[in-house]
Design an enzyme around this catalytic site. Structure first.
Site, mmCIF file in Angstrom:
data_model
loop_
_atom_site.group_PDB
_atom_site.id
_atom_site.type_symbol
_atom_site.label_atom_id
_atom_site.label_comp_id
_atom_site.label_asym_id
_atom_site.label_seq_id
_atom_site.Cartn_x
_atom_site.Cartn_y
_atom_site.Cartn_z
ATOM 1 N N ARG A 105 1.003 -11.936 25.379
ATOM 2 C CA ARG A 105 -0.560 -11.794 25.943
ATOM 3 C C ARG A 105 0.336 -10.603 27.038
ATOM 4 O O ARG A 105 1.407 -11.573 27.784
ATOM 5 C CB ARG A 105 -1.550 -12.697 26.147
ATOM 6 C CG ARG A 105 -2.275 -13.237 25.104
ATOM 7 C CD ARG A 105 -3.071 -12.415 24.629
ATOM 8 N NE ARG A 105 -4.638 -12.442 23.953
ATOM 9 C CZ ARG A 105 -4.622 -12.228 22.499
ATOM 10 N NH1 ARG A 105 -3.056 -11.840 22.179
ATOM 11 N NH2 ARG A 105 -5.535 -12.815 21.847
ATOM 12 N N GLU A 134 -3.962 -3.248 30.445
ATOM 13 C CA GLU A 134 -3.385 -2.372 29.406
ATOM 14 C C GLU A 134 -5.314 -1.146 29.932
ATOM 15 O O GLU A 134 -6.283 -1.294 29.868
ATOM 16 C CB GLU A 134 -4.309 -2.637 28.758
ATOM 17 C CG GLU A 134 -3.338 -4.096 28.102
ATOM 18 C CD GLU A 134 -3.089 -5.189 26.721
ATOM 19 O OE1 GLU A 134 -4.309 -4.539 26.513
ATOM 20 O OE2 GLU A 134 -2.157 -5.931 26.499
ATOM 21 N N HIS A 152 -0.791 -2.799 21.758
ATOM 22 C CA HIS A 152 -1.774 -3.686 21.704
ATOM 23 C C HIS A 152 -1.578 -3.211 19.558
ATOM 24 O O HIS A 152 -3.317 -2.919 20.048
ATOM 25 C CB HIS A 152 -2.949 -3.960 22.686
ATOM 26 C CG HIS A 152 -2.975 -5.256 22.533
ATOM 27 N ND1 HIS A 152 -3.584 -6.041 23.775
ATOM 28 C CD2 HIS A 152 -3.245 -5.920 21.936
ATOM 29 C CE1 HIS A 152 -4.125 -7.292 23.123
ATOM 30 N NE2 HIS A 152 -3.574 -7.280 22.388
#
Length: 400
Positions: A105, A134, A152
């Site tokens: 994370r 993000e 990601h």
């Protein structure tokens, strides 16, 4: 371009991998590292030493992991405790030339501090799949050739996407054809007609699991459940899942639900067993729960009273009735005159109101137990004062 000298690498063989978090994903990384003949050390306070040994992992403190690891890979959720876990102070404790991998994370690694550590030469390189923001914008890491970025991509394989699509389709078919809900995080996989009957026992099981895990000490090795009375005629699997959810939410650093609780237990090497008993007791239905840790073994029993109220009816050898709710103090003491009064006086002096006071003892003049439901959470100093009361042998705080 054919620039061989530009891409000088580092062998993984023989290097030490430090894994922060060896849950489901972290344990898979450990297995892959063993295939590369790496030494693996890990920091993870939620697993027993026996379970870690079976994984082939040496459990160490976080500071020792920092000082020994050639590569550090993070596999823990983002929480108040893990936010900025890898910061300037942490980097200062690491080997010069360490490499950092974060596929967990964003926010666990402080990006500004990481950039500074790379520029100083402390960190040789980093690979990041997740970011504080993000998509990331104007990150100080963008200008550094020592960092590899991916957007990601944890579940970005054709196989993963196909498997998810099939699972969702099958769950919709089950629901619309039979009403069965599978893999919901807040609804057990049980016949809808039976849900109203079993629902109070789901609440009881989760509360018993949370209660027993808070009074036990050390990494969990084994969870044993015994169903008695009317419960022997029901499907007990959802109740066992609820119990595991209650136990694990106090031990693991990630979200626990009805679906992932059995998998989280298995990944941590926790032995789970459930049995039924025909022994007649004083209740129409009863759940016995035994939790074994590295340090001790604890046994509790609970039932549901009229009005769907969960009750604890036994703790260790003490028969005692207590509501499983709110903030609770559990006292074990010598059965002597004045102990109850001193507890009440101490709580009153601290401004803590008593909601319920439940008592039990094994024999006259032997040992006694008190479970006190209170309206506020005591401070560390107040807990210390309560523990100093004469004849108090043990004191635990439980929050449900």
């Amino acid at each position: 371009k054919w620039e061989k000298k530009k891409f000088m690498g580092m062998e993984l063989f023989g290097k030490t991998l430090g894994v922060v978090g060896i849950g489901r994903i972290g344990s898979i990384v450990v297995k892959r590292a063993h295939g590369l003949e790496m030494r693996v050390i890990a920091f993870y306070p939620f697993i027993s030493h026996d379970a870690a040994e079976k994984l082939g992992v040496e459990l160490v403190s976080l500071d020792e992991l920092y000082s020994r690891a050639d590569i550090i890979s993070v596999h823990t959720p983002l929480s108040e405790k893990t936010k900025n876990l890898l910061n300037a102070e942490a980097f200062s404790k690491m080997k010069t030339g360490v490499r950092i991998v974060n596929c967990a994370r964003g926010g666990i690694v402080n990006e500004a501090d990481l950039a500074g550590a790379i520029k100083e030469g402390k960190v040789a390189g980093a690979a990041l799949d997740v970011f504080e923001t993000e998509p990331p914008e104007n990150s100080p890491l963008f200008e550094l050739e020592q960092v590899i970025f991916t957007p990601h991509l944890g579940a970005s394989t054709a196989e993963a996407q196909e498997n998810v699509a099939l699972a969702v389709a099958e769950q919709f078919v089950d629901y619309f054809s039979t009403g069965l809900i599978r893999n919901a995080v807040n609804v057990p996989s049980v016949d809808p007609k039976l849900l109203p009957v079993i629902k109070p026992y789901l609440a009881l099981g989760e509360q018993m699991g949370s209660f027993i895990s808070q009074i036990a000490e050390g990494g969990v090795l084994e969870v044993r459940v015994e169903y008695m009375g009317e419960l022997t005629e029901m499907d007990q699997r959802p109740i066992t899942q609820a119990i595991l959810k209650g136990v694990l939410q106090n031990y693991v650093d990630q979200s626990v639900n009805m679906v992932n609780a059995p998998f989280l237990a298995e990944s941590r090497g926790i032995v789970v067993s459930a049995t039924t008993s025909s022994v007649k007791r004083n209740f129409a239905a009863l759940i016995g729960l035994r939790l074994k840790t590295e340090n001790r073994e604890v046994h509790v029993e609970g039932t549901v009273f009229i009005g769907d109220e969960p009750r604890l009816v036994k703790l260790e050898e003490f028969l005692i009735e207590a509501k499983l709710e709110g903030t609770m103090l559990i006292f074990t003491n010598n059965d002597k005159l004045g102990v109850i009064g001193q507890i009440g006086a101490c709580l009153g002096a601290s401004g803590i109101n008593i909601g319920a006071f439940n008592l039990g003892r094994n024999k006259t003049g032997g040992k006694a137990m008190a479970i006190v439901n209170i309206d506020s959470i005591p401070s560390d100093d107040q807990m210390e004062q309560l523990a100093k009361i004469e004849n108090i042998l043990d004191l635990k705080l439980v929050k449900l």
